[in-house]
Write a protein that holds these residues in place. Sequence first.
Motif, PDB file in Angstrom:
ATOM      1  N   TRP A 261      -1.980  90.070 -63.044  1.00 58.41           N
ATOM      2  CA  TRP A 261      -2.059  91.475 -62.651  1.00 58.41           C
ATOM      3  C   TRP A 261      -1.174  92.257 -63.601  1.00 58.41           C
ATOM      4  CZ3 TRP A 261      -4.650  93.527 -58.292  1.00 58.41           C
ATOM      5  CH2 TRP A 261      -5.335  92.572 -57.522  1.00 58.41           C
ATOM      6  N   LEU A 262      -1.673  93.378 -64.118  1.00 60.38           N
ATOM      7  CA  LEU A 262      -0.926  94.156 -65.096  1.00 60.38           C
ATOM      8  C   LEU A 262      -0.870  95.618 -64.690  1.00 60.38           C
ATOM      9  CD1 LEU A 262       0.500  94.147 -67.899  1.00 60.38           C
ATOM     10  CD2 LEU A 262      -1.717  94.714 -68.879  1.00 60.38           C
ATOM     11  N   GLY A 263       0.327  96.180 -64.786  1.00 60.52           N
ATOM     12  CA  GLY A 263       0.529  97.597 -64.545  1.00 60.52           C
ATOM     13  C   GLY A 263       1.318  98.192 -65.693  1.00 60.52           C
ATOM     14  N   VAL A 264       1.191  99.498 -65.890  1.00 64.52           N
ATOM     15  CA  VAL A 264       1.848 100.184 -66.999  1.00 64.52           C
ATOM     16  C   VAL A 264       2.571 101.415 -66.457  1.00 64.52           C
ATOM     17  CG1 VAL A 264       1.464 101.402 -69.174  1.00 64.52           C
ATOM     18  CG2 VAL A 264       0.095  99.401 -68.625  1.00 64.52           C
ATOM     19  N   LEU A 265       3.839 101.562 -66.847  1.00 69.11           N
ATOM     20  CA  LEU A 265       4.614 102.763 -66.520  1.00 69.11           C
ATOM     21  C   LEU A 265       5.042 103.430 -67.815  1.00 69.11           C
ATOM     22  CD1 LEU A 265       6.982 101.597 -63.642  1.00 69.11           C
ATOM     23  CD2 LEU A 265       5.069 103.160 -63.493  1.00 69.11           C
ATOM     24  N   LEU A 266       4.553 104.645 -68.028  1.00 70.78           N
ATOM     25  CA  LEU A 266       4.888 105.409 -69.228  1.00 70.78           C
ATOM     26  C   LEU A 266       5.439 106.768 -68.808  1.00 70.78           C
ATOM     27  CD1 LEU A 266       1.687 104.595 -71.313  1.00 70.78           C
ATOM     28  CD2 LEU A 266       3.932 103.564 -71.534  1.00 70.78           C
ATOM     29  N   PRO A 267       6.748 106.863 -68.595  1.00 68.69           N
ATOM     30  CA  PRO A 267       7.322 108.125 -68.135  1.00 68.69           C
ATOM     31  C   PRO A 267       7.195 109.236 -69.175  1.00 68.69           C
ATOM     32  CG  PRO A 267       8.892 106.305 -67.922  1.00 68.69           C
ATOM     33  CD  PRO A 267       7.732 105.796 -68.700  1.00 68.69           C
TER      34      PRO A 267
ATOM     35  N   GLN B 223       2.219  97.743 -54.859  1.00 67.47           N
ATOM     36  CA  GLN B 223       2.168  96.701 -55.881  1.00 67.47           C
ATOM     37  C   GLN B 223       3.244  96.932 -56.941  1.00 67.47           C
ATOM     38  OE1 GLN B 223      -1.972  97.199 -57.007  1.00 67.47           O
ATOM     39  NE2 GLN B 223      -2.515  95.237 -56.078  1.00 67.47           N
ATOM     40  N   PHE B 224       3.346  98.167 -57.416  1.00 70.01           N
ATOM     41  CA  PHE B 224       4.353  98.491 -58.422  1.00 70.01           C
ATOM     42  C   PHE B 224       5.765  98.276 -57.871  1.00 70.01           C
ATOM     43  CE2 PHE B 224       0.870 100.536 -60.621  1.00 70.01           C
ATOM     44  CZ  PHE B 224       1.207 100.385 -61.957  1.00 70.01           C
ATOM     45  N   GLN B 225       6.001  98.660 -56.631  1.00 71.18           N
ATOM     46  CA  GLN B 225       7.330  98.519 -56.041  1.00 71.18           C
ATOM     47  C   GLN B 225       7.756  97.062 -55.937  1.00 71.18           C
ATOM     48  OE1 GLN B 225       6.820 100.758 -52.397  1.00 71.18           O
ATOM     49  NE2 GLN B 225       7.830 102.557 -53.277  1.00 71.18           N
ATOM     50  N   VAL B 226       6.828  96.180 -55.562  1.00 68.47           N
ATOM     51  CA  VAL B 226       7.146  94.760 -55.449  1.00 68.47           C
ATOM     52  C   VAL B 226       7.535  94.199 -56.816  1.00 68.47           C
ATOM     53  CG1 VAL B 226       6.112  92.477 -55.040  1.00 68.47           C
ATOM     54  CG2 VAL B 226       5.792  94.314 -53.382  1.00 68.47           C
ATOM     55  N   VAL B 227       6.787  94.551 -57.845  1.00 64.09           N
ATOM     56  CA  VAL B 227       7.063  94.009 -59.175  1.00 64.09           C
ATOM     57  C   VAL B 227       8.336  94.608 -59.758  1.00 64.09           C
ATOM     58  CG1 VAL B 227       6.152  93.689 -61.501  1.00 64.09           C
ATOM     59  CG2 VAL B 227       4.609  93.619 -59.551  1.00 64.09           C
TER      60      VAL B 227
ATOM     61  N   LEU C 146       9.721  94.447 -69.524  1.00 65.37           N
ATOM     62  CA  LEU C 146       8.677  93.753 -68.787  1.00 65.37           C
ATOM     63  C   LEU C 146       9.253  93.261 -67.474  1.00 65.37           C
ATOM     64  CD1 LEU C 146       5.764  92.584 -68.799  1.00 65.37           C
ATOM     65  CD2 LEU C 146       6.765  90.491 -69.721  1.00 65.37           C
ATOM     66  N   HIS C 147       8.646  93.684 -66.379  1.00 69.69           N
ATOM     67  CA  HIS C 147       9.020  93.221 -65.045  1.00 69.69           C
ATOM     68  C   HIS C 147       7.934  92.263 -64.585  1.00 69.69           C
ATOM     69  CE1 HIS C 147      12.196  96.271 -64.311  1.00 69.69           C
ATOM     70  NE2 HIS C 147      11.492  96.946 -65.201  1.00 69.69           N
ATOM     71  N   SER C 148       8.340  91.241 -63.829  1.00 68.92           N
ATOM     72  CA  SER C 148       7.381  90.241 -63.397  1.00 68.92           C
ATOM     73  C   SER C 148       7.762  89.702 -62.031  1.00 68.92           C
ATOM     74  CB  SER C 148       7.362  89.091 -64.411  1.00 68.92           C
ATOM     75  OG  SER C 148       6.518  88.061 -63.970  1.00 68.92           O
TER      76      SER C 148
ATOM     77  N   HIS D 120       5.600  84.460 -54.462  1.00 65.31           N
ATOM     78  CA  HIS D 120       6.938  84.830 -54.013  1.00 65.31           C
ATOM     79  C   HIS D 120       7.047  86.283 -53.574  1.00 65.31           C
ATOM     80  CE1 HIS D 120       7.607  81.020 -55.868  1.00 65.31           C
ATOM     81  NE2 HIS D 120       8.882  81.032 -55.563  1.00 65.31           N
ATOM     82  N   ALA D 121       6.002  87.050 -53.754  1.00 63.56           N
ATOM     83  CA  ALA D 121       6.034  88.459 -53.370  1.00 63.56           C
ATOM     84  C   ALA D 121       5.793  88.582 -51.870  1.00 63.56           C
ATOM     85  CB  ALA D 121       4.963  89.242 -54.119  1.00 63.56           C
ATOM     86  N   PRO D 122       6.538  89.493 -51.198  1.00 64.50           N
ATOM     87  CA  PRO D 122       6.253  89.711 -49.774  1.00 64.50           C
ATOM     88  C   PRO D 122       4.836  90.270 -49.620  1.00 64.50           C
ATOM     89  CG  PRO D 122       8.053  91.134 -50.546  1.00 64.50           C
ATOM     90  CD  PRO D 122       7.615  90.309 -51.695  1.00 64.50           C
ATOM     91  N   ASP D 123       4.128  89.788 -48.640  1.00 59.16           N
ATOM     92  CA  ASP D 123       2.735  90.193 -48.405  1.00 59.16           C
ATOM     93  C   ASP D 123       1.874  89.974 -49.647  1.00 59.16           C
ATOM     94  OD1 ASP D 123       3.399  91.015 -45.816  1.00 59.16           O
ATOM     95  OD2 ASP D 123       3.932  93.027 -46.512  1.00 59.16           O
ATOM     96  N   ALA D 124       2.111  88.884 -50.349  1.00 53.50           N
ATOM     97  CA  ALA D 124       1.428  88.621 -51.624  1.00 53.50           C
ATOM     98  C   ALA D 124      -0.092  88.581 -51.471  1.00 53.50           C
ATOM     99  CB  ALA D 124       1.928  87.316 -52.224  1.00 53.50           C
ATOM    100  N   ARG D 125      -0.565  87.974 -50.415  1.00 51.81           N
ATOM    101  CA  ARG D 125      -2.021  87.853 -50.242  1.00 51.81           C
ATOM    102  C   ARG D 125      -2.668  89.219 -50.013  1.00 51.81           C
ATOM    103  NH1 ARG D 125      -3.409  82.717 -50.608  1.00 51.81           N
ATOM    104  NH2 ARG D 125      -2.163  81.105 -49.629  1.00 51.81           N
TER     105      ARG D 125
END
Length: 139
Positions: free
Chosen positions: A48-54, A9-13, A27-29, A34-39
């Motif tokens: 859908w929300l994800g967070v990346l905090l390095p 999921q993170f890789q697609v976004v 912000l990536h969206s 339009h996402a491959p294998d979206a379903r």
Amino acid sequence: MQRLKSRQQFQVVMAGAPVAKTPHFALHSTRLGHAPDARLLFPVADTWLGVLLPKRWARRAVTRNAIRRQIYETARAMAPDLPQAALVVRLRSEFSRKQFLSATSDVLKRAVRAELELLLGRVTTPLPRAQVPETAHAG
């Protein structure tokens, strides 16, 4: 609002360029259709929300956790206006430890929230002209 959990999921976004930036966040969206294998990756039509905090930008876990809580709270408050898409909020620079001494300070929380409102405000769906309250047009 759903949370991103899997690496796929993170890789697609994250595959595309950021759609909005502030001094500390990007912000990536991706639209769900339009996402491959979206379903398979996003089975529910929702935000859908994800967070990346390095660790590179927030060394202490208490800082990362405080920022993460602010991201989810801000998104939850803005949820009705957010598009049905997969979003990833990524920390892209450090909050100065000289300016914000404590990771749990109210000053840091307010700064983070203000920046997040600006960031997420760039992708919100505006109200149609007919639904804008009349008081907003006054003066």
